[in-house]
Design a protein around this motif. Structure first.
Motif, PDB file in Angstrom:
ATOM      1  N   ASN A  78      -1.999   5.031   7.199  1.00 61.07           N
ATOM      2  CA  ASN A  78      -3.044   5.754   6.346  1.00 61.07           C
ATOM      3  C   ASN A  78      -3.949   5.427   5.902  1.00 61.07           C
ATOM      4  O   ASN A  78      -3.089   4.654   5.233  1.00 61.07           O
ATOM      5  CB  ASN A  78      -2.430   7.345   6.188  1.00 61.07           C
ATOM      6  CG  ASN A  78      -1.529   7.634   5.385  1.00 61.07           C
ATOM      7  OD1 ASN A  78      -1.419   6.815   4.127  1.00 61.07           O
ATOM      8  ND2 ASN A  78      -0.428   7.770   5.821  1.00 61.07           N
ATOM      9  N   ALA A  79      -4.413   5.936   4.780  1.00 55.90           N
ATOM     10  CA  ALA A  79      -5.852   5.986   3.932  1.00 55.90           C
ATOM     11  C   ALA A  79      -4.640   5.786   2.508  1.00 55.90           C
ATOM     12  O   ALA A  79      -4.491   4.004   1.873  1.00 55.90           O
ATOM     13  CB  ALA A  79      -7.594   5.945   3.819  1.00 55.90           C
ATOM     14  N   THR A  80      -4.207   6.422   2.514  1.00 52.80           N
ATOM     15  CA  THR A  80      -3.113   6.738   1.229  1.00 52.80           C
ATOM     16  C   THR A  80      -2.474   5.514   1.141  1.00 52.80           C
ATOM     17  O   THR A  80      -2.231   4.592   0.277  1.00 52.80           O
ATOM     18  CB  THR A  80      -2.262   7.879   1.429  1.00 52.80           C
ATOM     19  OG1 THR A  80      -3.694   8.927   1.262  1.00 52.80           O
ATOM     20  CG2 THR A  80      -1.455   8.025  -0.235  1.00 52.80           C
ATOM     21  N   GLN A  81      -1.866   5.082   2.468  1.00 46.45           N
ATOM     22  CA  GLN A  81      -0.866   3.940   2.635  1.00 46.45           C
ATOM     23  C   GLN A  81      -1.277   2.603   1.974  1.00 46.45           C
ATOM     24  O   GLN A  81      -0.796   1.808   1.639  1.00 46.45           O
ATOM     25  CB  GLN A  81      -0.195   4.136   3.781  1.00 46.45           C
ATOM     26  CG  GLN A  81       1.033   4.929   3.800  1.00 46.45           C
ATOM     27  CD  GLN A  81       1.331   5.402   5.285  1.00 46.45           C
ATOM     28  OE1 GLN A  81       0.351   5.389   6.836  1.00 46.45           O
ATOM     29  NE2 GLN A  81       3.227   5.227   5.000  1.00 46.45           N
ATOM     30  N   VAL A  82      -2.280   2.645   2.790  1.00 47.75           N
ATOM     31  CA  VAL A  82      -3.138   1.565   2.277  1.00 47.75           C
ATOM     32  C   VAL A  82      -3.639   1.200   0.929  1.00 47.75           C
ATOM     33  O   VAL A  82      -3.180   0.294   0.570  1.00 47.75           O
ATOM     34  CB  VAL A  82      -4.680   1.411   2.968  1.00 47.75           C
ATOM     35  CG1 VAL A  82      -5.654   0.222   2.436  1.00 47.75           C
ATOM     36  CG2 VAL A  82      -4.471   1.657   4.776  1.00 47.75           C
TER      37      VAL A  82
ATOM     38  N   SER B 241      -4.082  13.946   8.690  1.00 44.38           N
ATOM     39  CA  SER B 241      -4.312  12.507   8.415  1.00 44.38           C
ATOM     40  C   SER B 241      -4.359  11.854   9.539  1.00 44.38           C
ATOM     41  O   SER B 241      -4.742  12.478  10.680  1.00 44.38           O
ATOM     42  CB  SER B 241      -2.989  12.039   7.714  1.00 44.38           C
ATOM     43  OG  SER B 241      -2.917  10.377   7.712  1.00 44.38           O
ATOM     44  N   SER B 242      -5.158  10.269   9.515  1.00 45.06           N
ATOM     45  CA  SER B 242      -4.777  10.036  10.572  1.00 45.06           C
ATOM     46  C   SER B 242      -5.000   8.364  10.503  1.00 45.06           C
ATOM     47  O   SER B 242      -4.835   7.784   9.083  1.00 45.06           O
ATOM     48  CB  SER B 242      -6.328   9.153  10.921  1.00 45.06           C
ATOM     49  OG  SER B 242      -7.507   9.024   9.894  1.00 45.06           O
ATOM     50  N   ARG B 243      -4.201   7.325  11.282  1.00 43.47           N
ATOM     51  CA  ARG B 243      -3.612   6.437  11.996  1.00 43.47           C
ATOM     52  C   ARG B 243      -4.841   5.400  12.115  1.00 43.47           C
ATOM     53  O   ARG B 243      -5.265   5.602  12.706  1.00 43.47           O
ATOM     54  CB  ARG B 243      -2.669   6.444  12.590  1.00 43.47           C
ATOM     55  CG  ARG B 243      -0.951   7.045  12.317  1.00 43.47           C
ATOM     56  CD  ARG B 243      -0.241   6.868  12.553  1.00 43.47           C
ATOM     57  NE  ARG B 243       0.841   7.359  12.142  1.00 43.47           N
ATOM     58  CZ  ARG B 243       2.048   7.527  10.823  1.00 43.47           C
ATOM     59  NH1 ARG B 243       1.881   5.893  10.367  1.00 43.47           N
ATOM     60  NH2 ARG B 243       2.639   8.047  10.713  1.00 43.47           N
TER      61      ARG B 243
END
Length: 152
Positions: A47-51, A86-88
């Protein structure tokens, strides 16, 4: 003698500078878009946070990068079955093709940069950078670095 932190920043800036001339302009790709693509190419489905966590960029910079990638149809979002908020994120076929092209140029640039550095020194540098990344992550999370992690 320059402080170590300044040297790190300078190395990043000097190695990133040619990106725009060599790659960015030709492929309509910003450096932060490339950083997000590189992470998603290696770890699809984040997800964006992980990126943001993986790139070290702030969430707003990642958001802008992902918007640019989506606009150029290089990334797609899929709902996260475990969290509806959230989205992947995944590279599209065009994104994967560009990732491969730019990745090959990056590997070539890396080989040029490290041509005069022996394998043992590169291994030590990689281990030192891993240690620094862990220390920065801990400090960012509010925890003090462990003494054992300060030596390489």
């Amino acid at each position: 003698m320059d402080p170590l932190f300044f040297k790190l920043v300078r190395v990043v800036n000097l190695t990133a500078r040619p990106f725009h001339e060599r790659v960015g302009r030709e492929h309509q790709l910003t450096l932060n878009e490339w950083r997000a693509m590189a992470v998603l190419g290696a770890q699809p489905g984040l997800n964006a946070t992980q990126v943001a966590d993986q790139t070290g960029l702030d969430k707003m910079a990642v958001s802008r990068a992902l918007a640019g990638l989506k606009r150029h149809k290089r990334v797609q979002r899929h709902g996260d079955p475990t969290d509806q908020r959230s989205s992947r994120l995944y590279l599209t076929a065009a994104g994967k093709a560009l990732h491969e092209t730019v990745g090959a140029l990056g590997r070539q640039r890396e080989a040029e940069l490290f041509a005069g550095v022996d394998a043992d020194e590169l291994a030590r540098m990689s281990a030192t950078l891993d240690t620094l990344i862990r220390a920065v992550e801990r400090v960012s999370d509010g925890a003090a670095p462990d003494r054992d992690d300060q030596t390489v």
